[in-house]
Design a protein around this motif. Structure first.
Motif, PDB file in Angstrom:
ATOM      1  N   MET A 633      28.806  15.756  -2.666  1.00  0.00           N
ATOM      2  CA  MET A 633      27.815  14.966  -1.921  1.00  0.00           C
ATOM      3  C   MET A 633      26.376  15.267  -2.354  1.00  0.00           C
ATOM      4  O   MET A 633      25.479  14.472  -2.091  1.00  0.00           O
ATOM      5  N   ASN A 634      26.179  16.422  -2.983  1.00  0.00           N
ATOM      6  CA  ASN A 634      24.829  16.745  -3.447  1.00  0.00           C
ATOM      7  C   ASN A 634      24.487  16.055  -4.773  1.00  0.00           C
ATOM      8  O   ASN A 634      23.416  16.286  -5.322  1.00  0.00           O
ATOM      9  N   HIS A 635      25.439  15.264  -5.293  1.00  0.00           N
ATOM     10  CA  HIS A 635      25.217  14.641  -6.618  1.00  0.00           C
ATOM     11  C   HIS A 635      25.449  13.138  -6.596  1.00  0.00           C
ATOM     12  O   HIS A 635      25.830  12.549  -7.611  1.00  0.00           O
ATOM     13  N   ILE A 636      25.220  12.547  -5.436  1.00  0.00           N
ATOM     14  CA  ILE A 636      25.505  11.113  -5.266  1.00  0.00           C
ATOM     15  C   ILE A 636      24.769  10.263  -6.314  1.00  0.00           C
ATOM     16  O   ILE A 636      25.293   9.244  -6.779  1.00  0.00           O
ATOM     17  N   ALA A 637      23.594  10.714  -6.706  1.00  0.00           N
ATOM     18  CA  ALA A 637      22.808   9.940  -7.670  1.00  0.00           C
ATOM     19  C   ALA A 637      23.569   9.730  -8.980  1.00  0.00           C
ATOM     20  O   ALA A 637      23.328   8.759  -9.703  1.00  0.00           O
ATOM     21  N   ASN A 638      24.505  10.628  -9.282  1.00  0.00           N
ATOM     22  CA  ASN A 638      25.268  10.494 -10.532  1.00  0.00           C
ATOM     23  C   ASN A 638      26.490   9.594 -10.403  1.00  0.00           C
ATOM     24  O   ASN A 638      27.132   9.289 -11.393  1.00  0.00           O
ATOM     25  N   TRP A 639      26.863   9.212  -9.189  1.00  0.00           N
ATOM     26  CA  TRP A 639      28.126   8.476  -9.023  1.00  0.00           C
ATOM     27  C   TRP A 639      27.979   7.071  -9.609  1.00  0.00           C
ATOM     28  O   TRP A 639      27.202   6.261  -9.095  1.00  0.00           O
ATOM     29  N   SER A 640      28.720   6.801 -10.675  1.00  0.00           N
ATOM     30  CA  SER A 640      28.592   5.481 -11.299  1.00  0.00           C
ATOM     31  C   SER A 640      29.904   4.977 -11.896  1.00  0.00           C
ATOM     32  O   SER A 640      30.018   3.800 -12.220  1.00  0.00           O
ATOM     33  N   THR A 641      30.899   5.836 -12.050  1.00  0.00           N
ATOM     34  CA  THR A 641      32.164   5.414 -12.662  1.00  0.00           C
ATOM     35  C   THR A 641      33.046   4.748 -11.597  1.00  0.00           C
ATOM     36  O   THR A 641      33.167   5.283 -10.484  1.00  0.00           O
ATOM     37  N   PRO A 642      33.648   3.590 -11.922  1.00  0.00           N
ATOM     38  CA  PRO A 642      34.522   2.925 -10.944  1.00  0.00           C
ATOM     39  C   PRO A 642      35.580   3.894 -10.393  1.00  0.00           C
ATOM     40  O   PRO A 642      36.181   4.659 -11.155  1.00  0.00           O
ATOM     41  N   GLN A 643      35.774   3.849  -9.076  1.00  0.00           N
ATOM     42  CA  GLN A 643      36.633   4.863  -8.461  1.00  0.00           C
ATOM     43  C   GLN A 643      37.528   4.239  -7.394  1.00  0.00           C
ATOM     44  O   GLN A 643      37.072   3.493  -6.522  1.00  0.00           O
ATOM     45  N   PHE A 644      38.798   4.588  -7.478  1.00  0.00           N
ATOM     46  CA  PHE A 644      39.798   4.138  -6.499  1.00  0.00           C
ATOM     47  C   PHE A 644      40.029   5.302  -5.539  1.00  0.00           C
ATOM     48  O   PHE A 644      40.350   6.411  -5.975  1.00  0.00           O
ATOM     49  N   VAL A 645      39.892   5.045  -4.249  1.00  0.00           N
ATOM     50  CA  VAL A 645      39.989   6.124  -3.258  1.00  0.00           C
ATOM     51  C   VAL A 645      41.200   5.870  -2.364  1.00  0.00           C
ATOM     52  O   VAL A 645      41.348   4.787  -1.795  1.00  0.00           O
ATOM     53  N   VAL A 646      42.075   6.867  -2.254  1.00  0.00           N
ATOM     54  CA  VAL A 646      43.193   6.809  -1.299  1.00  0.00           C
ATOM     55  C   VAL A 646      42.946   7.884  -0.260  1.00  0.00           C
ATOM     56  O   VAL A 646      42.585   9.017  -0.616  1.00  0.00           O
ATOM     57  N   HIS A 647      43.073   7.523   1.023  1.00  0.00           N
ATOM     58  CA  HIS A 647      43.049   8.587   2.032  1.00  0.00           C
ATOM     59  C   HIS A 647      43.874   8.163   3.243  1.00  0.00           C
ATOM     60  O   HIS A 647      43.687   7.080   3.778  1.00  0.00           O
ATOM     61  N   ASN A 648      44.782   9.017   3.651  1.00  0.00           N
ATOM     62  CA  ASN A 648      45.765   8.672   4.686  1.00  0.00           C
ATOM     63  C   ASN A 648      45.372   9.210   6.056  1.00  0.00           C
ATOM     64  O   ASN A 648      44.764  10.274   6.172  1.00  0.00           O
ATOM     65  N   THR A 649      45.784   8.464   7.071  1.00  0.00           N
ATOM     66  CA  THR A 649      45.369   8.786   8.435  1.00  0.00           C
ATOM     67  C   THR A 649      45.994  10.068   8.978  1.00  0.00           C
ATOM     68  O   THR A 649      45.355  10.813   9.705  1.00  0.00           O
TER      69      THR A 649
END
Ligand SMILES: *[C@@H]1O[C@H](CO)[C@@H](O)[C@H](O)[C@H]1NC(C)=O
Ligand SMILES: *[C@@H]1O[C@H](CO)[C@@H](O)[C@H](O)[C@H]1NC(C)=O
Ligand SMILES: *[C@@H]1O[C@H](CO)[C@@H](O)[C@H](O)[C@H]1NC(C)=O
Ligand SMILES: *[C@@H]1O[C@H](CO)[C@@H](O)[C@H](O)[C@H]1NC(C)=O
Ligand SMILES: *[C@@H]1O[C@H](CO)[C@@H](O)[C@H](O)[C@H]1NC(C)=O
Ligand SMILES: *[C@@H]1O[C@H](CO)[C@@H](O)[C@H](O)[C@H]1NC(C)=O
Ligand SMILES: *[C@@H]1O[C@H](CO)[C@@H](O)[C@H](O)[C@H]1NC(C)=O
Ligand SMILES: *[C@@H]1O[C@H](CO)[C@@H](O)[C@H](O)[C@H]1NC(C)=O
Ligand SMILES: *[C@@H]1O[C@H](CO)[C@@H](O)[C@H](O)[C@H]1NC(C)=O
Ligand SMILES: *[C@@H]1O[C@H](CO)[C@@H](O)[C@H](O)[C@H]1NC(C)=O
Ligand SMILES: *[C@@H]1O[C@H](CO)[C@@H](O)[C@H](O)[C@H]1NC(C)=O
Ligand SMILES: *[C@@H]1O[C@H](CO)[C@@H](O)[C@H](O)[C@H]1NC(C)=O
Length: 718
Positions: A633-649
């Motif tokens: 979270m301290n590097h959000i400025a670098n986030w640029s690559t397409p990303q698929f996120v899975v997270h289960n309840t």
């Protein structure tokens, strides 16, 4: 069978075979081969999901141990929920029948494996007991252990007959409200003991079952066996003569969210005295510094010794597991112990179960992960083991000792979900290999699998690092394939030469990739130094190791296209893909896939096993700077690559808010991203229909960004 083999060879030659997600998920899943006491036959469970019928077919198979021939035993596995061979017989079994006469209860039956319709009921039990273990005694009575949830007063809990509470409130005044995928209630799993008295026929003796955990005093943590959520019947044992029992339970004086420590309790079966821990704070073992989690209590054939494993540190779940043995004897209802000794001193691998004594009681067999395989080892009681593995290129899931001292092994590899084989005096004889028989798998072979070694980043590391490499089944030379870089969880885990139904390397490779699955700092099976070195270093050594592995592939394997590569990982592997997204390596991938991984290290304190994050981050959240240092979270400025996120309840290990925050930020910043959630799955996706969606959508994503295939607009299962 021969016909399938013929087709397989033809398909492999034309490059036609590829293992699809449907094939992976609908191939039979075979259980451990459990040999009869005379070693002539074995039983194994089988279940197979059908996408057409949307249900699984289950069964119990009979394996002829001379020929390897497998047949249906004829037993109805919806009635027989588990079975044990009857000690002393050649074909007798005792089993739990899930359809008892008491509502919510089960029944115990004794029968002959060759006569599926000829058994006799010997007991009705009033709760859903499981984990049956049985010993025959000199009187002919059978002594047995089972486990189930129990009320604090010791009475077994039957959810079907229990009163429904009027409110749905959950209320806690101490740490650990929930664990894995379950909110804690007042009930705990406990071990129960019973006697089937023999007088012509068997019947349940006396007042029924006795709760062995009840009465174990505690100040912080109430006695519980098996230890949740992954404990099973290997957490307790009954001696072969039926006179003694042992169970492990977490340290009663320590808070259970903060510590891993557990002790082994011993008791005399015939006595009503409460069991006592022999490796608790007053013991020789404890005073010698062995204070961590215990496991795998196993009695010797003559019931005079107990082998077990234990870690030293009381809050480090990935500390070295070592093997010990102690002499045990019962005198007037109390068990005395003596002659405690270490059997694996100097062995730089984790000793794991099953622990099985040699017939002469002079040595103990165990398993250990070693260079991305799980192997069998033998440890003489007199010490002096050479620590040479008895098996080589498979991942052993279980094994048994046959009467002639040969070993019956159940194992897997990247190219087969199940192989049954025997080892006699070092000679391997394969009895059955699923990849040669199960028609979904007929193209698989070891020819797709290899491994590479590259330099680690830790200057003090004395060895090179390892990665598995898996080519597509229909691989052809002189063609390049994009890289699929798969990062394992744990972080104290591994990418190994074993089968997985969830992250199956061959299934990924057969989408047209070369899978490179590295084992960076933190990985198990390469010595304790590599495991320990990740403490406080989640984003440094492991990340730099992965950069080295990636550069090694780019510079040395020109048949792998690193320009169009993708990276994916779950759990710690998901954290690492987020960390890769936050750092330079992220620019080298066309897209990323993160399954249930940390995006905000501070958020990790919503987890349940606090010992883990406290150890790995060098202290609690208010004490250590590691949280801040390695926080994606301290590097959000670098986030640029397409990303698929899975997270289960139902993921209570790492709550879904972490994946949602990641996805929301990616979306808000305009980074191509998708979010996949299963409300009924935990840290893992287990249901086959869910798993098919998981595979389909992830493969659609990586194939689009790596190969330019179209992205679907309406995901299935939406
Ligand atoms: C297996 O047992 C279940 C439950 O008792 C029963 O419904 C089913 O008909 C049985 N199947 C066979 C093949 O006997
Ligand atoms: C149990 O042991 C007794 C005493 O050795 C023997 O008589 C009996 O046959 C055994 N029972 C079984 C089921 O093996
Ligand atoms: C299981 O129990 C049910 C109910 O008592 C009975 O009908 C059935 O035959 C039993 N099955 C086996 C395999 O013991
Ligand atoms: C056992 O019972 C089932 C169902 O009642 C029947 O289909 C089967 O033929 C029987 N098997 C034997 C060996 O008698
Ligand atoms: C234990 O507690 C449960 C739930 O309150 C109750 O149903 C059961 O009767 C109690 N058992 C004994 C032996 O008091
Ligand atoms: C054993 O069975 C016999 C005959 O059924 C009976 O007379 C005897 O009391 C039984 N013994 C015990 C200990 O239950
Ligand atoms: C547990 O504590 C009670 C009350 O202090 C005591 O009477 C009992 O002996 C203790 N039990 C054990 C197994 O230590
Ligand atoms: C958790 O464990 C650590 C290390 O043993 C200790 O310093 C701390 O006081 C413990 N916290 C609690 C609440 O038990
Ligand atoms: C292993 O070798 C020993 C000594 O040569 C022999 O006595 C034994 O029968 C062999 N065991 C098996 C299972 O072949
Ligand atoms: C294991 O088998 C694979 C596939 O045949 C092979 O590439 C590898 O070298 C073998 N590894 C060992 C340690 O035998
Ligand atoms: C790997 O380490 C060895 C030994 O330190 C060194 O000679 C070699 O140059 C290193 N390789 C790379 C690619 O850095
Ligand atoms: C594949 O490449 C090798 C080495 O570059 C070459 O010797 C061989 O002829 C090529 N084979 C084919 C089928 O193109």
């Amino acid at each position: 069978m021969a016909r399938y083999l013929g087709i397989a060879t033809a398909l492999a030659a034309t490059g036609a075979f590829a293992l699809t997600p449907e094939q992976l998920l609908s191939t039979p899943r075979r259980g451990v081969a459990d040999p009869s006491p005379d070693g002539t036959i074995a039983l194994s469970s089988i279940s197979q999901y059908s996408f057409e019928k949307q249900s699984s077919k289950r069964g119990i198979n009979l394996i002829d141990l001379n020929t390897g021939k497998i047949s249906d035993s004829g037993w109805n596995s919806s009635e027989v929920s588990e079975y044990q061979w009857l000690p002393g017989t050649s074909t007798g079994i005792i089993y739990i029948n899930g359809t008892g006469e008491n509502p919510g209860g089960v029944s115990l039956w004794i029968g002959d494996v060759k006569k599926p319709n000829g058994s006799t009921k010997v007991a009705e039990l009033d709760a859903p007991y499981s984990g049956l273990k049985v010993a025959n005694t000199s009187s002919g009575d059978l002594h047995f252990l089972v486990n189930t949830l129990a009320y604090p007063n010791g009475t077994a809990f039957n959810p079907e007959t229990a009163e429904t509470p009027r409110s749905s409130a959950r209320f806690y005044s101490d740490i650990y409200p929930r664990h894995w995928d379950t909110w804690l209630t007042k009930q705990r799993y406990n071990v129960f003991a019973g006697v089937l008295s023999s007088n012509g026929s068997y019947s349940l003796a006396g007042k029924g079952l006795r709760n062995l955990n009840h009465g174990v005093n505690y100040t912080a943590t109430q006695s519980e066996t098996p230890v949740q959520p992954f404990g099973d019947s290997s957490d307790y044992a009954i001696s072969p003569d039926g006179s003694l029992y042992a169970f492990l339970s977490k340290a009663p004086q320590l808070n259970k969210a903060n510590y891993t420590a557990s002790y082994i309790y011993l008791g005399a079966f015939a006595s009503s005295e409460v069991a006592v821990a022999f490796n608790g704070p007053d013991s020789e073992a404890y005073k010698a510094g062995h204070q961590g989690a215990s496991g795998q209590p196993s009695f010797s054939p003559d019931s005079t010794k107990l082998a077990y494993i234990q870690q030293d540190e009381d809050f480090y779940e990935s500390d070295l597991w070592q093997l010990y043995a102690i002499d045990v004897a019962a005198q007037s209802g109390k068990v005395s112990v003596s002659n405690w000794k270490a059997l694996s001193a100097g062995f730089d691998r984790w000793v794991q179960g099953p622990l099985i004594w040699a017939h002469d009681g002079e040595s103990v067999y165990g398993t250990a992960e070693d260079y991305a395989r799980v192997k069998i080892f033998n440890f003489p009681v007199s010490g002096g083991s050479d620590f040479k593995p008895l098996t080589s290129n498979t991942t052993v899931s279980s094994y048994s000792l046959l009467p002639d001292s040969s070993i019956l092994v159940t194992a897997s590899a990247i190219w087969t979900p199940t192989e049954y084989y025997t080892l006699s005096n070092g000679t391997k004889k394969s009895l059955f290999n699923a990849a040669e028989v199960d028609k979904n798998l007929v193209g698989l072979s070891s020819s797709t699998v290899s491994e590479i070694f590259y330099n680690g980043s830790d200057p003090n590391l004395k060895q090179q690092l390892h990665a598995m490499v898996v080519k597509p089944t229909n691989w052809v030379a002189n063609k390049t394939y994009p890289l699929a870089f798969i990062i394992h969880g744990g972080p104290q885990g591994s990418n190994a030469n074993g089968w997985s139904n969830r992250w199956n390397p061959q299934t990924w490779a057969d989408q047209g990739y070369i899978v490179v699955a590295p084992n960076p700092t933190g990985s198990t099976g390469f010595g304790q130094y590599l495991i320990d070195a990740i403490q406080g270093n989640w984003g440094s050594y492991p990340y730099e190791d992965l950069v080295n592995a990636w550069k090694y592939v780019r510079d040395n394997m020109d048949w792998i296209d690193t320009d169009n590569g993708i990276a994916a990982g779950a759990s710690y592997g998901g954290y690492m893909t987020n960390w890769i997204q936050s750092n330079d390596l992220g620019n080298e991938f066309k897209c990323l896939v993160t399954h249930d991984g940390i995006s905000n290290t501070q958020g990790a304190w919503a987890t349940e096993e606090l010992w883990f994050i406290r150890h790995d981050y060098n202290g609690s959240i208010w004490e250590s700077d590691a949280y801040d240092k390695w926080n994606p979270m301290n590097h959000i400025a670098n986030w640029s690559t397409p990303q698929f996120v899975v997270h289960n309840t139902l993921d209570y290990r790492l709550p879904e808010s972490d994946g949602l925050a990641l996805f929301n930020i990616l979306q808000a910043r305009g980074v191509p991203s998708r979010f996949l959630n299963f409300p009924d799955e935990n840290h893992w996706v287990l249901n086959q229909e869910n798993s098919l969606v998981w595979h389909t959508e992830i493969f659609n994503w990586i194939n689009h960004y790596s190969k330019g295939t179209p992205l679907d607009d309406v995901p299935i299962g939406n």
